[in-house]
Design a protein around this motif. Structure first.
Motif, mmCIF file in Angstrom:
data_model
loop_
_atom_site.group_PDB
_atom_site.id
_atom_site.type_symbol
_atom_site.label_atom_id
_atom_site.label_comp_id
_atom_site.label_asym_id
_atom_site.label_seq_id
_atom_site.Cartn_x
_atom_site.Cartn_y
_atom_site.Cartn_z
ATOM 1 N N ILE A 71 0.880 -1.168 0.000
ATOM 2 C CA ILE A 71 0.000 0.000 0.000
ATOM 3 C C ILE A 71 0.919 1.220 0.000
ATOM 4 N N VAL A 93 5.868 3.927 1.167
ATOM 5 C CA VAL A 93 5.093 3.010 2.004
ATOM 6 C C VAL A 93 5.023 3.507 3.450
ATOM 7 N N PHE A 119 2.508 5.356 8.668
ATOM 8 C CA PHE A 119 1.724 4.921 7.503
ATOM 9 C C PHE A 119 0.257 4.749 7.901
ATOM 10 N N ARG A 140 12.797 -7.979 7.995
ATOM 11 C CA ARG A 140 12.563 -7.912 9.455
ATOM 12 C C ARG A 140 11.643 -6.752 9.850
ATOM 13 N N ARG A 141 11.785 -5.605 9.189
ATOM 14 C CA ARG A 141 10.962 -4.445 9.585
ATOM 15 C C ARG A 141 9.493 -4.685 9.269
ATOM 16 N N MET A 142 9.239 -5.240 8.127
ATOM 17 C CA MET A 142 7.845 -5.513 7.755
ATOM 18 C C MET A 142 7.257 -6.567 8.710
ATOM 19 N N TYR A 167 13.566 -12.538 6.894
ATOM 20 C CA TYR A 167 14.981 -12.324 6.608
ATOM 21 C C TYR A 167 15.524 -11.307 7.594
ATOM 22 N N SER A 168 16.561 -11.712 8.313
ATOM 23 C CA SER A 168 17.125 -10.815 9.326
ATOM 24 C C SER A 168 18.483 -11.325 9.766
ATOM 25 N N THR A 169 19.396 -10.371 9.987
ATOM 26 C CA THR A 169 20.681 -10.734 10.593
ATOM 27 C C THR A 169 20.648 -10.505 12.106
ATOM 28 N N THR A 170 19.581 -9.860 12.603
ATOM 29 C CA THR A 170 19.567 -9.456 14.021
ATOM 30 C C THR A 170 18.487 -10.144 14.870
ATOM 31 N N ARG A 177 19.013 -16.007 7.470
ATOM 32 C CA ARG A 177 20.060 -15.019 7.742
ATOM 33 C C ARG A 177 20.547 -14.307 6.492
ATOM 34 N N GLY A 207 8.934 -5.874 3.214
ATOM 35 C CA GLY A 207 8.787 -4.576 2.617
ATOM 36 C C GLY A 207 9.759 -4.308 1.500
ATOM 37 N N PRO A 208 9.859 -3.040 1.156
ATOM 38 C CA PRO A 208 10.621 -2.637 -0.018
ATOM 39 C C PRO A 208 12.094 -3.034 0.009
ATOM 40 N N GLY A 209 12.717 -3.041 1.194
ATOM 41 C CA GLY A 209 14.139 -3.371 1.269
ATOM 42 C C GLY A 209 14.374 -4.808 0.821
ATOM 43 N N LEU A 210 13.559 -5.718 1.298
ATOM 44 C CA LEU A 210 13.684 -7.118 0.882
ATOM 45 C C LEU A 210 13.196 -7.289 -0.553
ATOM 46 N N GLN A 269 15.583 -6.785 -3.418
ATOM 47 C CA GLN A 269 16.495 -7.880 -3.752
ATOM 48 C C GLN A 269 15.804 -8.930 -4.618
#
Ligand SMILES: NC(=O)c1ccc[n+]([C@@H]2O[C@H](COP(=O)([O-])OP(=O)(O)OC[C@H]3O[C@@H](n4cnc5c(N)ncnc54)[C@H](OP(=O)(O)O)[C@@H]3O)[C@@H](O)[C@H]2O)c1
Length: 190
Positions: free
Chosen positions: A9, A16, A23, A50-52, A87-90, A103, A125-128, A131
Motif C-alpha cells: 500500500i 510506504v 503509515f 525484518r521491519r515488515m 529475513y534478518s541478521t539481528t 540469515r 517490505g521494499p528493502g527485501l 532484492q
C-alpha cells in the motif's frame, strides 16, 4: 509453481511510510480490507524483511473474535494460516507460528521454494523486495495507491530498476484508493 507477488500500500508519490515512519494514512477501510483479504487468501507463504515482519506480527495476536470488524477477523485468520520466512541478521526469535528466520537472501533458495509450492507467495517490505526484484524473482506487482502525497520516506521501489509491466487488473474504491495489478514482462528489461 507459485508466483511471487510484491504487494504494498503506497502513497501516490510512491512511499510506504512517510518521513516520520508513519503509515496511518495507508490503513485500509472495510471495503478495501474485504478486497485485500480475497487477494491474500490464496497466498501460502509470506517473505518478510525484518521491519515488515515487526509490523505484521501484530496479526498473530489480533483477536479473531466477534468484537472485531469482520474484515479484521478474516485477515487475522488468513495471516495466521500462512507460512512466514523472515529475513534478518539481528532477529533472535520470532513470536508467530509457522515462521522461520533466514540469515541471508539467497535467490536460488527462493526460486526453489517457488518451484516446490502450489500456492502464491508475497514479498515485502521494499528493502527485501528490492532484492527479489533485482534477482528477477517477482512475477506480479500489486499496488494499492492511497490518495495522499507524503513527500518523502520509505520508497516502494528501489533505484536503478527498469521494469516493464502488463496491466492485469484494476479497481477503484470509494475512499479514493486505487488497486492496480501488473505482471512483469521481462524483469530488468528497458
Ligand atoms: N504501507 C503500509 O501499509 C505498510 C505496512 C507495514 C509496514 N510499512 C512500513 O514499511 C517499511 C518496511 O520496509 P523496509 O524496506 O524499511 O524494511 P524491510 O524490507 O521490511 O526489512 C529490512 C530488514 O530486513 C532484513 N534483510 C533485508 N535483506 C536481508 C538479507 N539479504 N539478508 C538478511 N536480512 C535481510 C534486515 O534486517 P536486520 O536489520 O535484522 O538484519 C533489514 O534491516 C517500514 O517503514 C514499515 O513501517 C508500511
Amino acid at each position: 509453481m507459485g508466483r511471487l507477488i510484491y504487494s504494498m500500500i503506497t502513497s501516490l508519490d510512491g512511499y510506504v511510510a512517510d518521513e516520520d515512519g508513519h503509515f496511518d494514512w495507508a490503513v485500509p477501510d472495510d471495503e478495501v480490507h474485504a478486497f485485500l483479504n480475497d487477494l491474500e487468501r490464496p497466498v501460502g507463504t509470506y517473505l518478510y524483511g525484518r521491519r515488515m515482519y515487526e509490523v505484521m506480527v501484530a496479526w498473530e495476536t489480533t483477536p479473531t473474535v466477534a468484537d472485531q470488524p469482520p474484515g479484521i477477523q478474516d485477515f487475522a485468520r488468513i495471516w495466521q494460516a500462512a507460512d512466514k520466512i523472515v529475513y534478518s541478521t539481528t532477529l533472535e526469535t520470532v513470536s508467530s507460528a509457522r515462521t522461520r528466520i533466514e540469515r541471508e537472501f539467497d535467490p536460488a533458495a527462493v526460486r526453489q521454494v517457488k518451484a516446490s509450492v502450489d500456492h502464491d507467495l508475497t514479498v515485502g517490505g521494499p528493502g527485501l523486495a528490492a532484492q527479489a526484484i533485482s534477482a528477477s524473482l517477482v512475477d506480479e506487482c500489486h499496488l494499492f495507491v492511497v490518495p495522499v502525497v507524503v513527500g518523502g520516506g520509505v520508497r516502494a521501489f528501489p533505484d536503478h530498476v527498469h521494469w516493464r509491466l502488463d496491466l492485469l487488473d484494476q479497481r477503484r474504491f470509494d475512499s479514493g484508493m486505487v488497486y492496480v495489478r501488473y505482471r512483469t514482462t521481462g524483469p530488468g528489461a528497458g
